[in-house]
Design a protein around this motif. Structure first.
Motif, PDB file in Angstrom:
ATOM      1  N   ARG A   1       6.050   7.667 -10.510  1.00  9.98           N
ATOM      2  CA  ARG A   1       4.879   8.415 -10.032  1.00  9.98           C
ATOM      3  C   ARG A   1       3.653   7.526  -9.971  1.00  9.98           C
ATOM      4  NH1 ARG A   1       3.348  14.259 -12.407  1.00  9.98           N
ATOM      5  NH2 ARG A   1       5.334  14.617 -11.372  1.00  9.98           N
ATOM      6  N   TYR A   2       3.398   6.776 -11.036  1.00  8.08           N
ATOM      7  CA  TYR A   2       2.206   5.934 -11.054  1.00  8.08           C
ATOM      8  C   TYR A   2       2.326   4.776 -10.078  1.00  8.08           C
ATOM      9  CZ  TYR A   2       0.989   8.492 -15.310  1.00  8.08           C
ATOM     10  OH  TYR A   2       0.679   9.475 -16.212  1.00  8.08           O
ATOM     11  N   ARG A   3       3.535   4.252  -9.903  1.00  7.81           N
ATOM     12  CA  ARG A   3       3.710   3.186  -8.906  1.00  7.81           C
ATOM     13  C   ARG A   3       3.384   3.721  -7.511  1.00  7.81           C
ATOM     14  NH1 ARG A   3       9.020  -0.652  -7.705  1.00  7.81           N
ATOM     15  NH2 ARG A   3       8.133  -1.671  -5.888  1.00  7.81           N
ATOM     16  N   ARG A   4       3.842   4.946  -7.211  1.00  9.94           N
ATOM     17  CA  ARG A   4       3.559   5.536  -5.909  1.00  9.94           C
ATOM     18  C   ARG A   4       2.057   5.712  -5.715  1.00  9.94           C
ATOM     19  NH1 ARG A   4       6.335   9.718  -6.580  1.00  9.94           N
ATOM     20  NH2 ARG A   4       4.705  11.248  -7.044  1.00  9.94           N
ATOM     21  N   ARG A   5       1.367   6.149  -6.762  1.00  5.03           N
ATOM     22  CA  ARG A   5      -0.078   6.346  -6.637  1.00  5.03           C
ATOM     23  C   ARG A   5      -0.798   5.020  -6.413  1.00  5.03           C
ATOM     24  NH1 ARG A   5      -2.163  10.963 -10.892  1.00  5.03           N
ATOM     25  NH2 ARG A   5      -0.750  12.627 -10.225  1.00  5.03           N
ATOM     26  N   ARG A   6      -0.394   3.992  -7.139  1.00  6.97           N
ATOM     27  CA  ARG A   6      -1.039   2.690  -6.938  1.00  6.97           C
ATOM     28  C   ARG A   6      -0.792   2.188  -5.520  1.00  6.97           C
ATOM     29  NH1 ARG A   6      -1.021  -2.798  -7.194  1.00  6.97           N
ATOM     30  NH2 ARG A   6      -2.645  -3.756  -8.499  1.00  6.97           N
ATOM     31  N   ASP A   7       0.439   2.354  -5.036  1.00  9.36           N
ATOM     32  CA  ASP A   7       0.749   1.951  -3.662  1.00  9.36           C
ATOM     33  C   ASP A   7      -0.102   2.726  -2.662  1.00  9.36           C
ATOM     34  OD1 ASP A   7       2.629   0.196  -4.620  1.00  9.36           O
ATOM     35  OD2 ASP A   7       4.361   1.476  -4.166  1.00  9.36           O
ATOM     36  N   GLN A   8      -0.272   4.026  -2.903  1.00  9.19           N
ATOM     37  CA  GLN A   8      -1.083   4.840  -1.997  1.00  9.19           C
ATOM     38  C   GLN A   8      -2.550   4.420  -2.030  1.00  9.19           C
ATOM     39  OE1 GLN A   8      -0.068   8.681  -3.562  1.00  9.19           O
ATOM     40  NE2 GLN A   8       1.638   8.997  -2.132  1.00  9.19           N
TER      41      GLN A   8
ATOM     42  N   LEU B   1      -6.870   1.988   1.062  1.00  7.82           N
ATOM     43  CA  LEU B   1      -7.956   1.021   1.194  1.00  7.82           C
ATOM     44  C   LEU B   1      -7.723   0.091   2.373  1.00  7.82           C
ATOM     45  CD1 LEU B   1      -8.504   0.140  -2.585  1.00  7.82           C
ATOM     46  CD2 LEU B   1     -10.032   1.466  -1.117  1.00  7.82           C
ATOM     47  N   ALA B   2      -6.477  -0.333   2.552  1.00 12.29           N
ATOM     48  CA  ALA B   2      -6.163  -1.221   3.669  1.00 12.29           C
ATOM     49  C   ALA B   2      -6.459  -0.550   5.011  1.00 12.29           C
ATOM     50  CB  ALA B   2      -4.703  -1.650   3.605  1.00 12.29           C
ATOM     51  N   GLU B   3      -6.242   0.772   5.078  1.00 14.10           N
ATOM     52  CA  GLU B   3      -6.448   1.502   6.329  1.00 14.10           C
ATOM     53  C   GLU B   3      -7.896   1.925   6.530  1.00 14.10           C
ATOM     54  OE1 GLU B   3      -5.016   5.738   8.364  1.00 14.10           O
ATOM     55  OE2 GLU B   3      -3.910   4.883   6.662  1.00 14.10           O
ATOM     56  N   ARG B   4      -8.552   2.398   5.459  1.00 20.43           N
ATOM     57  CA  ARG B   4      -9.862   3.022   5.610  1.00 20.43           C
ATOM     58  C   ARG B   4     -11.018   2.164   5.095  1.00 20.43           C
ATOM     59  NH1 ARG B   4      -8.809   8.933   3.169  1.00 20.43           N
ATOM     60  NH2 ARG B   4     -11.063   9.085   3.621  1.00 20.43           N
ATOM     61  N   ALA B   5     -10.717   1.183   4.247  1.00 19.70           N
ATOM     62  CA  ALA B   5     -11.767   0.305   3.716  1.00 19.70           C
ATOM     63  C   ALA B   5     -11.192  -1.099   3.560  1.00 19.70           C
ATOM     64  CB  ALA B   5     -12.276   0.836   2.370  1.00 19.70           C
ATOM     65  N   PRO B   6     -10.859  -1.760   4.666  1.00 18.03           N
ATOM     66  CA  PRO B   6     -10.134  -3.041   4.613  1.00 18.03           C
ATOM     67  C   PRO B   6     -10.917  -4.180   3.978  1.00 18.03           C
ATOM     68  CG  PRO B   6     -10.837  -2.526   6.857  1.00 18.03           C
ATOM     69  CD  PRO B   6     -11.094  -1.311   6.051  1.00 18.03           C
ATOM     70  N   ASP B   7     -12.218  -4.020   3.785  1.00 19.55           N
ATOM     71  CA  ASP B   7     -13.001  -5.087   3.166  1.00 19.55           C
ATOM     72  C   ASP B   7     -12.883  -5.085   1.649  1.00 19.55           C
ATOM     73  OD1 ASP B   7     -13.906  -5.898   5.638  1.00 19.55           O
ATOM     74  OD2 ASP B   7     -15.718  -4.663   5.564  1.00 19.55           O
TER      75      ASP B   7
ATOM     76  N   LEU C   1     -12.843   8.791  -2.974  1.00 20.96           N
ATOM     77  CA  LEU C   1     -13.115   7.383  -3.252  1.00 20.96           C
ATOM     78  C   LEU C   1     -13.392   6.622  -1.961  1.00 20.96           C
ATOM     79  CD1 LEU C   1     -13.161   4.872  -5.102  1.00 20.96           C
ATOM     80  CD2 LEU C   1     -10.680   4.726  -4.767  1.00 20.96           C
ATOM     81  N   CYS C   2     -12.554   6.800  -0.959  1.00 15.48           N
ATOM     82  CA  CYS C   2     -12.743   6.075   0.309  1.00 15.48           C
ATOM     83  C   CYS C   2     -14.064   6.447   0.976  1.00 15.48           C
ATOM     84  CB  CYS C   2     -11.556   6.367   1.240  1.00 15.48           C
ATOM     85  SG  CYS C   2      -9.990   5.642   0.694  1.00 15.48           S
TER      86      CYS C   2
END
Length: 466
Positions: free
Chosen positions: A371-378, A383-389, A461-462
């Motif tokens: 579960r926590y691995r999935r959340r970290r991946d998400q 961030l990569a999609e909505r805040a790439p900087d 957050l995003c």
């Protein structure tokens, strides 16, 4: 008007209490609407999701929703879910001639570090094993017992820690305590009695731990932390230090493991100086990119005090933790407790012992690791999609991640998050007073939200990132 729903049970602290679960839930919902914690238009979670979060039957939630719809508190439309109805506001305090009182609202979303997902506590399995443990409990379990804790739990822990964490853990060298803070308090007393005047700490960490050692009469100089973990070579250059507090598996909060060379440096320092290493293994079981690295204690059980806890793997409310001690310190630690046994209750200890011995603990940790691995991946993907900087630093492990920020923006982002009802913590909050000013960042506790609240917290957050 609120369009989404965030962690119902955890963020609003609504609990189904009262004459019955249904009436208690209804009372709690009415109060949340009345006080403004649930604003008109807020979409409630599905009955299935809320029932899962609260650990009650789905029919109980569905019946409560239906009754509140009939009373006019909620509205339900097909395809739109259940929402808080528009209601005329009651007369405010000023209209009644009373002096208005400030209302402190709870955040809608919580990404503070330091807590697991409390909604995932294995209630059914815990109840099952607690019944077995109670039925098998000896009479002595209900009286004053060994200050080290119940032998059943110490035996189960010795087997588990050796197998899962590489710890040399004889049951006779384990002392059960009521949390990491309790264990650290006891160690502070013992170190002071041994004439230790200073305990080094990492330059990023928790000030509550530093303050506890200071209250025991110990200095707490900081040693630098970089991409390889604590610079343990600095111990030889720090005068008057007889112990060091480290988080080798996953440094808090920077998220890096202690490099093997620095592990060896720390043990060499302890052997040559007669010093002691206090190993905080608070989330060592949660490594996602590889098998967890074994505990530092396995390198020298006579120079390392291993401290573990159920606070991250299960729940902090259990107040269950343990110390694996060098043989010569066991009696002194027990004496430091004083004339009473300040620790977790015997029945909770027996339940955890059965939970571990039955394999339920291993199954729970594996499920939470996924579960926590999935959340970290998400988090990384969002961030990569909505805040790439912005990027996440540290290894894929634990219940938190550090989000790097441009210099000078940390405080601004935290303030913006507060305005948006998002609770999070800045990296500088954990910087030691001796440390040089460092990079800006956020410490994101992705383990904290419930399952129903995670997506909303991630969206919030995003939105606040510059």
């Amino acid at each position: 008007m609120t369009d989404s729903w965030a962690a119902f049970g955890a963020d609003l602290h609504i609990e189904p209490v009262g004459a019955g679960l249904r009436s208690g839930l209804m009372n709690a919902l009415r109060e949340a609407v009345r006080t403004g914690r649930l604003t008109p238009g807020t979409r409630l979670p599905s009955s299935r999701t809320l029932a899962s979060d609260l650990g009650i039957a789905r029919n109980t939630v569905a019946d409560a929703y239906a009754e509140l719809v009939a009373e006019g508190w909620l509205i339900a439309r097909q395809g739109s879910g259940t929402r808080v109805a528009q209601r005329a506001a009651p007369p405010g305090p000023a209209a009644r001639g009373a002096r208005p009182r400030p209302v402190r609202r709870r955040p809608a979303h919580n990404l503070m570090p330091g807590s697991p997902d409390l909604s995932s506590f294995p209630r059914a399995e815990w109840l099952k094993v607690s019944r077995r443990a109670l039925a098998a409990a000896p009479d002595a379990a209900f009286g004053y017992d060994d200050p080290r804790g119940r032998v059943e739990l110490r035996t189960a822990l010795a087997d588990y820690l050796a197998r899962a964490r590489g710890v040399y853990a004889d049951p006779e060298r384990i002392v059960i305590c009521s949390g990491f803070v309790h264990g650290l308090t006891l160690m502070g007393k013992v170190l002071r009695r041994h004439g230790v005047r200073g305990t080094a700490v990492e330059s990023y960490g928790l000030d509550i731990h530093w303050n506890l050692l200071t209250e025991a009469g110990l200095r707490t100089p900081g040693i630098p932390v970089d991409a390889l973990g604590a610079r343990t070579g600095a111990l030889r250059e720090t005068p008057g230090v007889g112990a060091v507090l480290l988080t080798p598996a996953h440094q808090f909060p920077t998220g890096v493991p202690l490099h093997p060379d620095r592990r060896a440096e720390a043990v060499d320092w302890a052997r040559s100086s007669g010093g002691l290493i206090l190993e905080d293994d608070y989330d060592g079981e949660f490594r996602y990119d590889r098998q967890p690295v074994g505990a530092l204690q396995g390198l020298d059980p006579e120079r390392v005090v291993y401290l573990g806890t159920a606070s991250k793997s299960l729940a902090p409310g259990l107040r269950l933790a343990w110390m694996v001690l060098p043989e010569g310190l066991v009696e002194e630690v027990c004496e430091a407790k004083g004339g009473f046994d300040w620790m977790s209750g015997a029945l909770d200890q027996l339940t955890l012992a059965e939970f571990i011995a039955s394999g339920a603990y291993d199954r729970h940790v594996r499920a939470m690791r996924l579960r926590y691995r999935r959340r970290r991946d998400q988090l990384v993907e969002a961030l990569a999609e909505r805040a790439p900087d912005f990027r996440v630093s540290g290894i894929a492990a634990g219940l938190h991640a550090v989000l790097e920020l441009p210099g000078g923006t940390e405080q601004t982002v935290v303030q913006a998050a507060t305005w948006q009802g998002l609770a999070l913590e800045r990296l500088s909050r954990f910087r030691h007073r001796d440390a040089e000013p460092g990079r800006d960042g956020l410490v994101i506790g992705y383990g904290t939200p419930s399952e129903s609240g995670w997506a909303g917290a991630l969206d919030a957050l995003c939105r606040v990132l510059p």
